[in-house]
Write a protein that holds these residues in place. Sequence first.
Motif, PDB file in Angstrom:
ATOM      1  N   TRP A  16     -45.411  95.868 -20.686  1.00 32.09           N
ATOM      2  CA  TRP A  16     -44.315  94.903 -20.482  1.00 32.09           C
ATOM      3  C   TRP A  16     -44.439  93.735 -21.462  1.00 32.09           C
ATOM      4  CZ3 TRP A  16     -39.845  95.344 -18.425  1.00 32.09           C
ATOM      5  CH2 TRP A  16     -39.604  96.246 -17.388  1.00 32.09           C
ATOM      6  N   VAL A  47     -42.625 101.949 -17.788  1.00 34.79           N
ATOM      7  CA  VAL A  47     -41.967 100.646 -18.017  1.00 34.79           C
ATOM      8  C   VAL A  47     -40.512 100.846 -17.677  1.00 34.79           C
ATOM      9  CG1 VAL A  47     -41.350  98.883 -19.696  1.00 34.79           C
ATOM     10  CG2 VAL A  47     -43.592  99.981 -19.795  1.00 34.79           C
ATOM     11  N   GLY A  48     -40.201 100.348 -16.528  1.00 32.01           N
ATOM     12  CA  GLY A  48     -38.852 100.638 -16.030  1.00 32.01           C
ATOM     13  C   GLY A  48     -38.763 102.099 -15.676  1.00 32.01           C
ATOM     14  N   ARG A  49     -37.783 102.790 -16.378  1.00 32.10           N
ATOM     15  CA  ARG A  49     -37.645 104.226 -16.146  1.00 32.10           C
ATOM     16  C   ARG A  49     -38.253 105.038 -17.266  1.00 32.10           C
ATOM     17  NH1 ARG A  49     -31.346 104.771 -14.041  1.00 32.10           N
ATOM     18  NH2 ARG A  49     -31.594 103.432 -12.185  1.00 32.10           N
ATOM     19  N   HIS A  50     -38.891 104.357 -18.207  1.00 32.91           N
ATOM     20  CA  HIS A  50     -39.428 105.061 -19.363  1.00 32.91           C
ATOM     21  C   HIS A  50     -40.944 105.226 -19.208  1.00 32.91           C
ATOM     22  CE1 HIS A  50     -35.596 104.643 -21.462  1.00 32.91           C
ATOM     23  NE2 HIS A  50     -35.575 103.368 -21.054  1.00 32.91           N
TER      24      HIS A  50
END
Length: 466
Positions: free
Chosen positions: A54, A135-138
């Motif tokens: 992040w 990270v998030g959806r990745h």
Amino acid sequence: MSLLAKLILRVLAVVALCLACAGAWTMVEANNAIKREVVATADRMERESRNLAWREVMFPGNEGSHAKLAFPEWRSSDTLRIVGPGYCVRLEWTGDVPASICGGGPESGTAPAWFVKLNDLLFGAFEPVERRVMVGRHEVGSIAAQADAGAAAQQAWRQVSVVVGVASAMAAAIGLLTVALIGHALRPIEIIIRGLKLLERGDLSVRLPDFAAREFAHVARAFNELTERLALSTEQRAAVTRRLFEVQEDERRSLARDLHDEFGQCLTATRALAAAVASASLKDRPDLSESAREIGVISEGMAATLKSTLSRLRPPELEDIGLEQSLEHLVGSWNARIGPGSGPRFQLKVHGGLQDAPAEIALTIYRLAQEGLTNAVKHGAPQAIAITVERRNAPEPQITVTVEDDGGGASVEPVGNQGQGLLGLRERVEALGGQFLAEARGRGVRLAAALPLKSVGAARATSEAA
């Protein structure tokens, strides 16, 4: 093997089993702890890597779905802090070369080879724990945490050795205390065994103390009751035996008196009549005279036999001249009967005064000497037979008598109608509270008896009560 040794071995077996169980339980717990630590390390690294990702996303020039993250060196002190010693982590960012880090390396020392093999055999290799960095959806990377085999074995060995060492010390202390307690608890058994051995040797006065343990107290009471009953029955049997021998001696005296008065006078008359017939018919009937002389010879032989029988039935010397002189007369009669140079020689040795010997003991000693001489001549071929009578005042007043020969007689009492002489002697001696022994000694046989003087009064009182 003694009971104490068996109990100690069983205690040691239980201690060894407990130590083995403790070691096995420690190994299982150590391996479970390692597995939990691998999972925890993977989770911590996943969180740290996600935070790093992040922060990189926030750097300028890294926008877009296909932007490459320019991460700095991730092997920082913060990262190393969350990886424990003996654990390794492999981090692979998307599009980068995988990198590995181990937390401080294995701890000092190594586990024994046999323990490493045993640990691998029981639990096998540790499977890696994998996590994805999102990270998030990745997905930006992956993490695999795994325990180092050597470090895991060392950690398990350290825990097992500590637990087993403490348990061994406690087990040794408990074992020593248990052995001491068992030895103290079984101490009454030694006292009981000593009492049984004394009872086996004929000591009916032995008694066991009242033990503190209830079980041993029951045994002691049963033992004491048994010895009391045995002592009572032995005294009653001895009283009956003494009475039987008294009746037997009375019958012997009566039979000796009748034989002497009736049969002896008849033999005397027969010899006188035969002598008269032989003298009167010497000229007219020489054949009749010869027959009369033969009758006289036979009568003289019968008279000699009668005299010997009377001496065995009722020794008059005991009442007239005492025990010592009676024994001398008995030995002298045997020497005269055998003749010089034609058979064994009989000897008598007397130590101490026998003048005040009670009548029962004097008669028993005379009968023992008489039966011993007869037994030696009848069952063996001795060259010397010795009678030894000794009065002792220590440890208690008693008279001992021994008849020993060198001619290989029979000391064992035969079964059946034979051997009644030795059996009768044993019963006589034991009835007076004494001890009798018949044994082989060298090439001959030894008869021995010990007659306590103090028991005569008590024996007479018991006999009168019976």
